[in-house]
Design an enzyme around this catalytic site. Structure first.
Site, PDB file in Angstrom:
ATOM      1  N   GLY A  15       0.816  -1.217   0.000  1.00  0.00           N
ATOM      2  CA  GLY A  15       0.000   0.000   0.000  1.00  0.00           C
ATOM      3  C   GLY A  15       0.847   1.263   0.000  1.00  0.00           C
ATOM      4  N   LEU A  43      -2.576  -0.440  -6.903  1.00  0.00           N
ATOM      5  CA  LEU A  43      -2.996   0.811  -7.560  1.00  0.00           C
ATOM      6  C   LEU A  43      -4.506   0.816  -7.781  1.00  0.00           C
ATOM      7  CD1 LEU A  43      -0.039   1.423 -10.066  1.00  0.00           C
ATOM      8  CD2 LEU A  43      -0.374   2.399  -7.788  1.00  0.00           C
ATOM      9  N   THR A 130      -6.214   0.281  13.047  1.00  0.00           N
ATOM     10  CA  THR A 130      -6.851   1.596  13.225  1.00  0.00           C
ATOM     11  C   THR A 130      -7.554   1.661  14.578  1.00  0.00           C
ATOM     12  OG1 THR A 130      -8.727   2.934  12.459  1.00  0.00           O
ATOM     13  CG2 THR A 130      -8.787   0.639  11.863  1.00  0.00           C
ATOM     14  N   ASP A 131      -7.718   2.870  15.082  1.00  0.00           N
ATOM     15  CA  ASP A 131      -8.468   3.033  16.345  1.00  0.00           C
ATOM     16  C   ASP A 131      -9.950   2.709  16.159  1.00  0.00           C
ATOM     17  OD1 ASP A 131      -9.242   5.284  14.867  1.00  0.00           O
ATOM     18  OD2 ASP A 131      -8.981   6.701  16.528  1.00  0.00           O
ATOM     19  N   GLU A 132     -10.398   2.610  14.885  1.00  0.00           N
ATOM     20  CA  GLU A 132     -11.826   2.352  14.659  1.00  0.00           C
ATOM     21  C   GLU A 132     -12.231   0.940  15.091  1.00  0.00           C
ATOM     22  OE1 GLU A 132     -13.472   4.065  11.106  1.00  0.00           O
ATOM     23  OE2 GLU A 132     -11.863   5.548  11.005  1.00  0.00           O
ATOM     24  N   TYR A 154     -15.782  -1.382   7.355  1.00  0.00           N
ATOM     25  CA  TYR A 154     -14.344  -1.065   7.344  1.00  0.00           C
ATOM     26  C   TYR A 154     -13.717  -1.459   8.674  1.00  0.00           C
ATOM     27  CZ  TYR A 154     -10.149   1.796   8.092  1.00  0.00           C
ATOM     28  OH  TYR A 154      -8.872   2.216   8.422  1.00  0.00           O
ATOM     29  N   ALA A 156     -14.756  -3.387  11.030  1.00  0.00           N
ATOM     30  CA  ALA A 156     -14.832  -4.823  11.329  1.00  0.00           C
ATOM     31  C   ALA A 156     -13.777  -5.597  10.535  1.00  0.00           C
ATOM     32  CB  ALA A 156     -16.233  -5.346  11.026  1.00  0.00           C
ATOM     33  N   LYS A 158     -10.934  -4.380   9.419  1.00  0.00           N
ATOM     34  CA  LYS A 158      -9.625  -4.059  10.005  1.00  0.00           C
ATOM     35  C   LYS A 158      -9.411  -4.830  11.312  1.00  0.00           C
ATOM     36  CE  LYS A 158      -6.848  -1.534   8.880  1.00  0.00           C
ATOM     37  NZ  LYS A 158      -5.652  -1.700   7.979  1.00  0.00           N
ATOM     38  N   VAL A 210     -21.409  18.347   5.490  1.00  0.00           N
ATOM     39  CA  VAL A 210     -21.227  17.924   6.883  1.00  0.00           C
ATOM     40  C   VAL A 210     -22.313  16.901   7.214  1.00  0.00           C
ATOM     41  CG1 VAL A 210     -21.384  18.698   9.286  1.00  0.00           C
ATOM     42  CG2 VAL A 210     -20.162  20.089   7.583  1.00  0.00           C
ATOM     43  N   GLY A 280     -24.814   4.448  10.894  1.00  0.00           N
ATOM     44  CA  GLY A 280     -23.928   3.876  11.925  1.00  0.00           C
ATOM     45  C   GLY A 280     -22.744   4.772  12.267  1.00  0.00           C
TER      46      GLY A 280
HETATM   47  P1  NAD Z   1      -5.276   4.770   1.178  1.00  0.00           P
HETATM   48  O1  NAD Z   1      -6.648   4.340   0.791  1.00  0.00           O
HETATM   49  O2  NAD Z   1      -4.820   6.160   0.872  1.00  0.00           O
HETATM   50  O3  NAD Z   1      -4.203   3.790   0.537  1.00  0.00           O
HETATM   51  C1  NAD Z   1      -4.381   2.401   0.473  1.00  0.00           C
HETATM   52  C2  NAD Z   1      -3.345   1.849  -0.504  1.00  0.00           C
HETATM   53  O4  NAD Z   1      -3.496   0.414  -0.527  1.00  0.00           O
HETATM   54  C3  NAD Z   1      -3.538   2.326  -1.936  1.00  0.00           C
HETATM   55  O5  NAD Z   1      -2.288   2.660  -2.500  1.00  0.00           O
HETATM   56  C4  NAD Z   1      -4.151   1.133  -2.648  1.00  0.00           C
HETATM   57  O6  NAD Z   1      -3.841   1.079  -4.029  1.00  0.00           O
HETATM   58  C5  NAD Z   1      -3.547  -0.017  -1.873  1.00  0.00           C
HETATM   59  N1  NAD Z   1      -4.352  -1.246  -1.923  1.00  0.00           N
HETATM   60  C6  NAD Z   1      -5.684  -1.374  -1.669  1.00  0.00           C
HETATM   61  N2  NAD Z   1      -6.068  -2.652  -1.820  1.00  0.00           N
HETATM   62  C7  NAD Z   1      -4.946  -3.350  -2.146  1.00  0.00           C
HETATM   63  C8  NAD Z   1      -4.686  -4.723  -2.413  1.00  0.00           C
HETATM   64  N3  NAD Z   1      -5.664  -5.627  -2.378  1.00  0.00           N
HETATM   65  N4  NAD Z   1      -3.425  -5.094  -2.715  1.00  0.00           N
HETATM   66  C9  NAD Z   1      -2.422  -4.180  -2.763  1.00  0.00           C
HETATM   67  N5  NAD Z   1      -2.608  -2.863  -2.538  1.00  0.00           N
HETATM   68  C10 NAD Z   1      -3.856  -2.459  -2.228  1.00  0.00           C
HETATM   69  O7  NAD Z   1      -5.186   4.478   2.738  1.00  0.00           O
HETATM   70  P2  NAD Z   1      -4.392   5.258   3.887  1.00  0.00           P
HETATM   71  O8  NAD Z   1      -5.252   6.331   4.434  1.00  0.00           O
HETATM   72  O9  NAD Z   1      -3.027   5.568   3.407  1.00  0.00           O
HETATM   73  O10 NAD Z   1      -4.328   4.116   5.005  1.00  0.00           O
HETATM   74  C11 NAD Z   1      -3.227   3.201   5.028  1.00  0.00           C
HETATM   75  C12 NAD Z   1      -3.444   2.223   6.160  1.00  0.00           C
HETATM   76  O11 NAD Z   1      -3.531   2.926   7.397  1.00  0.00           O
HETATM   77  C13 NAD Z   1      -4.737   1.413   6.034  1.00  0.00           C
HETATM   78  O12 NAD Z   1      -4.457   0.096   6.447  1.00  0.00           O
HETATM   79  C14 NAD Z   1      -5.691   2.086   7.000  1.00  0.00           C
HETATM   80  O13 NAD Z   1      -6.619   1.172   7.509  1.00  0.00           O
HETATM   81  C15 NAD Z   1      -4.730   2.554   8.082  1.00  0.00           C
HETATM   82  N6  NAD Z   1      -5.141   3.738   8.849  1.00  0.00           N
HETATM   83  C16 NAD Z   1      -5.506   4.879   8.188  1.00  0.00           C
HETATM   84  C17 NAD Z   1      -5.857   6.011   8.931  1.00  0.00           C
HETATM   85  C18 NAD Z   1      -6.231   7.298   8.241  1.00  0.00           C
HETATM   86  O14 NAD Z   1      -6.616   8.262   8.915  1.00  0.00           O
HETATM   87  N7  NAD Z   1      -6.126   7.417   6.926  1.00  0.00           N
HETATM   88  C19 NAD Z   1      -5.827   5.969  10.330  1.00  0.00           C
HETATM   89  C20 NAD Z   1      -5.460   4.769  10.964  1.00  0.00           C
HETATM   90  C21 NAD Z   1      -5.105   3.673  10.217  1.00  0.00           C
HETATM   91  P1  TYD Z   2     -13.462  10.407   7.395  1.00  0.00           P
HETATM   92  O1  TYD Z   2     -12.397  11.318   6.877  1.00  0.00           O
HETATM   93  O2  TYD Z   2     -14.276   9.628   6.408  1.00  0.00           O
HETATM   94  O3  TYD Z   2     -12.764   9.435   8.458  1.00  0.00           O
HETATM   95  P2  TYD Z   2     -13.441   8.363   9.486  1.00  0.00           P
HETATM   96  O4  TYD Z   2     -14.891   8.283   9.270  1.00  0.00           O
HETATM   97  O5  TYD Z   2     -12.751   7.105   9.131  1.00  0.00           O
HETATM   98  O6  TYD Z   2     -13.095   8.885  10.840  1.00  0.00           O
HETATM   99  O7  TYD Z   2     -14.482  11.247   8.281  1.00  0.00           O
HETATM  100  C1  TYD Z   2     -14.044  11.999   9.400  1.00  0.00           C
HETATM  101  C2  TYD Z   2     -15.267  12.634  10.048  1.00  0.00           C
HETATM  102  O8  TYD Z   2     -15.833  13.566   9.125  1.00  0.00           O
HETATM  103  C3  TYD Z   2     -16.362  11.642  10.362  1.00  0.00           C
HETATM  104  O9  TYD Z   2     -17.022  12.029  11.559  1.00  0.00           O
HETATM  105  C4  TYD Z   2     -17.324  11.776   9.189  1.00  0.00           C
HETATM  106  C5  TYD Z   2     -17.191  13.242   8.824  1.00  0.00           C
HETATM  107  N1  TYD Z   2     -17.431  13.543   7.385  1.00  0.00           N
HETATM  108  C6  TYD Z   2     -18.417  14.479   7.031  1.00  0.00           C
HETATM  109  O10 TYD Z   2     -19.092  15.073   7.882  1.00  0.00           O
HETATM  110  N2  TYD Z   2     -18.615  14.720   5.695  1.00  0.00           N
HETATM  111  C7  TYD Z   2     -17.903  14.096   4.723  1.00  0.00           C
HETATM  112  O11 TYD Z   2     -18.149  14.352   3.513  1.00  0.00           O
HETATM  113  C8  TYD Z   2     -16.887  13.159   5.105  1.00  0.00           C
HETATM  114  C9  TYD Z   2     -16.079  12.430   4.064  1.00  0.00           C
HETATM  115  C10 TYD Z   2     -16.685  12.916   6.448  1.00  0.00           C
END
Ligand code: NAD
Ligand code: TYD
Length: 349
Positions: A15, A43, A130-132, A154, A156, A158, A210, A280
């Site tokens: 990733g 990708l 993730t904290d989720e 998502y 679940a 993770k 929002v 949810g």
């Molecule tokens: P992202 O969606 O930006 O990137 C995911 C990457 O994984 C992409 O490059 C995609 O092409 C690749 N990918 C998806 N399915 C694939 C597969 N089957 N095989 C190979 N590659 C694949 O995600 P992100 O925000 O960079 O998150 C990265 C990791 O961190 C994830 O595991 C996510 O659960 C975790 N995470 C994200 C956040 C956040 O706030 N974004 C917070 C905590 C944890």
């Molecule tokens: P998001 O960036 O999707 O992260 P996560 O749900 O994984 O925490 O959303 C962050 C917060 O913003 C979440 O409470 C949902 C809210 N949100 C909106 O209100 N509008 C939007 O269009 C999006 C994408 C998120």
């Protein structure tokens, strides 16, 4: 116990073409230029090869492949002693639409990676969770021993990957470390997530949708701080089998973030559109990351005030990165996700 050495080693980053993975690769090579990084990335819509532009070609092997494909995984992992799994379907809203893809990548994909890591005998396998996975936390903050109560497909999925990796430690001794980080923000975040969606919409004077009341709270950590925590845990001695929360202790609701973004971009509050809530929708997440600080000394370095200014500046300066994304398939997604959404009179839960 001695820290593991990265010097001259091959590190597999799955990733690595996504948001956090690409930031991690840039940071890893800036700090350890003698490391060779292998990126395995399918990708998907969220992965972009250009996210790795600027990485010296001699330091990078890019494998275009899927973590669910044992052959691609074997090719990518050959010779690697360290693995970090970032690859995932990562967006809650999409998981509500197409949960199957999440189970496939975020659970089954972890299985394929763990199997190969066990066969190869890697020194460390970091499962980026993730904290989720804790689900909604209405009061206090979750420590690593809290029960898991994921509430979206998502979260679940993770949670499945998180515990599967742990099971490989318990059962086969695979040296796994699991991390559970709060919401990240920063450069190259795909514009479906709150911060980049609202920044890019506001630049274009488009409405900011929002969900519900806008009072949902998250802890916000700059991606560089997350990457530093992961770098620490990649080599820290004696933490195999452990789980670590990673957080900023900086909780904000959606409306506060929205107001901050509008102020930084000098745009009016009239861009805010209260829309039908996400099904949810978890009201709050909060993690206690004192274990990570106690064990490794890591603390976040970038304040939200500083990090969000830098992030907004990045999106302003890099329209060539996000405009093509928002003009492509993203438009179809956006219309599907937001086009039919009921507009609320204002801040209804
Ligand atoms: P992202 O969606 O930006 O990137 C995911 C990457 O994984 C992409 O490059 C995609 O092409 C690749 N990918 C998806 N399915 C694939 C597969 N089957 N095989 C190979 N590659 C694949 O995600 P992100 O925000 O960079 O998150 C990265 C990791 O961190 C994830 O595991 C996510 O659960 C975790 N995470 C994200 C956040 C956040 O706030 N974004 C917070 C905590 C944890
Ligand atoms: P998001 O960036 O999707 O992260 P996560 O749900 O994984 O925490 O959303 C962050 C917060 O913003 C979440 O409470 C949902 C809210 N949100 C909106 O209100 N509008 C939007 O269009 C999006 C994408 C998120």
């Amino acid at each position: 116990m001695q820290e593991l050495s990265l010097g001259g080693r091959r590190v597999l980053v799955t990733g690595g073409a996504g948001f956090i993975g690409s930031n991690f690769v840039h940071r890893l090579l800036a700090l350890h230029p003698d490391v060779h990084v292998v990126v395995l990335d399918a990708l998907t819509y969220a992965g972009r090869r250009e996210n790795l532009d600027g990485v010296p070609a001699s330091s990078l092997t890019f494998v275009h492949g899927d973590i669910r494909d044992p052959k691609a995984v074997a090719t990518a992992m050959a010779g690697c002693e360290f693995v970090l799994n970032f690859a995932a379907e990562s967006h809650v809203d999409r998981s509500i639409e197409t949960p199957g893809e999440f189970i496939q990548t975020d659970v089954y994909g972890v299985f394929v990676l763990c199997e190969e890591a066990r066969r190869v005998g890697v020194k460390r396998f970091v499962q980026v969770s993730t904290d989720e996975v804790y689900g909604e936390v209405l009061e206090g903050s979750s420590t690593e021993d809290w029960p898991l109560n994921p509430r979206s497909p998502y979260a679940a999925s993770k949670a499945g990957g998180d515990r599967l990796a742990y099971a490989y430690w318990c059962t086969y001794g695979l040296p796994v470390v699991v991390t559970r980080c709060s919401n990240n923000y920063g450069p190259r975040q795909y514009p479906e997530k709150l911060v980049p969606l609202f920044v890019t919409n506001a630049i274009d004077d488009e409405p900011l949708p929002v969900y519900g009341s806008g009072l949902n709270r998250r802890d916000w950590l700059h991606v560089d701080d997350h990457c530093d925590a992961l770098l620490t845990l990649l080599t820290f001695a004696g933490v195999e089998g452990e789980t670590f929360n990673i957080g900023a202790q900086h909780e904000l609701d959606v409306l506060t973030i929205t107001a901050t973004l509008l102020r930084l971009l000098d745009k009016p509050g009239t861009l805010i559109r209260y829309v039908e809530d996400r099904p949810g929708h978890d009201r709050r997440y909060a993690v206690d990351s004192s274990k990570l600080t106690r064990v490794t000394g890591w603390t976040p370095r970038i304040s939200f005030e500083e990090g969000i200014v830098q992030t907004v500046q990045w999106f302003r300066a890099n329209e060539s990165w996000w405009r093509p994304i928002k003009q492509g398939d993203f438009r179809v997604y956006y219309e599907r996700m937001y086009g039919q959404r009921r507009v609320l009179a204002g801040g209804q839960g």
